[in-house]
Motif scaffolding. Sequence first.
Motif, short mmCIF file in Angstrom:
data_model
loop_
_atom_site.label_atom_id
_atom_site.label_comp_id
_atom_site.label_asym_id
_atom_site.label_seq_id
_atom_site.Cartn_x
_atom_site.Cartn_y
_atom_site.Cartn_z
N LEU A 103 1.15 -1.52 3.47
CA LEU A 103 0.65 -0.23 3.00
C LEU A 103 1.72 0.51 2.19
O LEU A 103 1.39 1.16 1.19
CB LEU A 103 0.18 0.62 4.17
N ASP A 104 2.98 0.40 2.59
CA ASP A 104 4.05 1.00 1.80
C ASP A 104 4.13 0.35 0.42
O ASP A 104 4.27 1.03 -0.60
CB ASP A 104 5.40 0.84 2.51
N THR A 107 1.05 1.45 -1.56
CA THR A 107 1.12 2.86 -1.91
C THR A 107 2.00 3.06 -3.14
O THR A 107 1.68 3.86 -4.02
CB THR A 107 1.66 3.69 -0.73
N ARG A 108 3.10 2.32 -3.21
CA ARG A 108 3.96 2.40 -4.40
C ARG A 108 3.21 1.93 -5.64
O ARG A 108 3.37 2.49 -6.72
CB ARG A 108 5.23 1.57 -4.19
N ALA A 109 2.40 0.88 -5.49
CA ALA A 109 1.65 0.36 -6.64
C ALA A 109 0.55 1.34 -7.07
O ALA A 109 0.20 1.39 -8.25
CB ALA A 109 1.04 -0.99 -6.30
N LEU A 110 0.02 2.11 -6.13
CA LEU A 110 -1.07 3.03 -6.44
C LEU A 110 -0.59 4.45 -6.74
O LEU A 110 -1.41 5.32 -7.03
CB LEU A 110 -2.07 3.06 -5.27
N VAL A 142 -2.96 2.72 13.44
CA VAL A 142 -1.92 1.92 12.78
C VAL A 142 -1.70 2.36 11.33
O VAL A 142 -0.61 2.30 10.81
CB VAL A 142 -2.20 0.42 12.88
N LEU A 143 -2.74 2.83 10.67
CA LEU A 143 -2.61 3.25 9.29
C LEU A 143 -1.98 4.62 9.14
O LEU A 143 -1.57 4.99 8.04
CB LEU A 143 -3.99 3.25 8.62
N LEU A 144 -1.88 5.38 10.20
CA LEU A 144 -1.32 6.71 10.12
C LEU A 144 0.18 6.74 10.37
O LEU A 144 0.80 7.78 10.24
CB LEU A 144 -2.02 7.61 11.15
N GLN A 145 0.75 5.61 10.71
CA GLN A 145 2.19 5.58 11.03
C GLN A 145 3.03 5.51 9.78
O GLN A 145 2.69 5.00 8.80
CB GLN A 145 2.50 4.39 11.92
#
Length: 145
Positions: A103-104, A107-110, A142-145
Amino acid sequence: WTFPLGALLHYLSYELCHRIGTTAGVRVLEQSHPKLAKNLQLAEPYLACMEIPSREIVGILDALLPLCQQALYSKNGHVSRAGESALLYLTQIDPAHIAPPFLDFATRALDVSSVNLSHQAPAALSALTRLIQPSLRRRPSVLLQ
């Protein structure tokens, strides 16, 4: 990345997921039906030595995750889909370990300000659509961490 490398990553992740799933199934069978489990191990003796120690699973996941991320953003569409599938298999094994780093990365790609990573946005969105459901299955936070 070439197609054979992407296919190797895909099948390696698939077989790892299959092996861990089979091991878990045998363990559950031993607890619920010990007699049946013993007969099964007599018929298929390889099941007794199939378990991978958890510290080694973490090491394997740590080694495969960067490779999956690189394959995901390959210019070759087949390799990209193979990396996406490999990430999906790894997420099935340990979503709490795989989802946050991916996700990190996604997130950088988006990110709006990352103009030089804009070519990675479609691959990141495609992978996110496939990985959200397995990531939320065991622990929705898990996605909120």
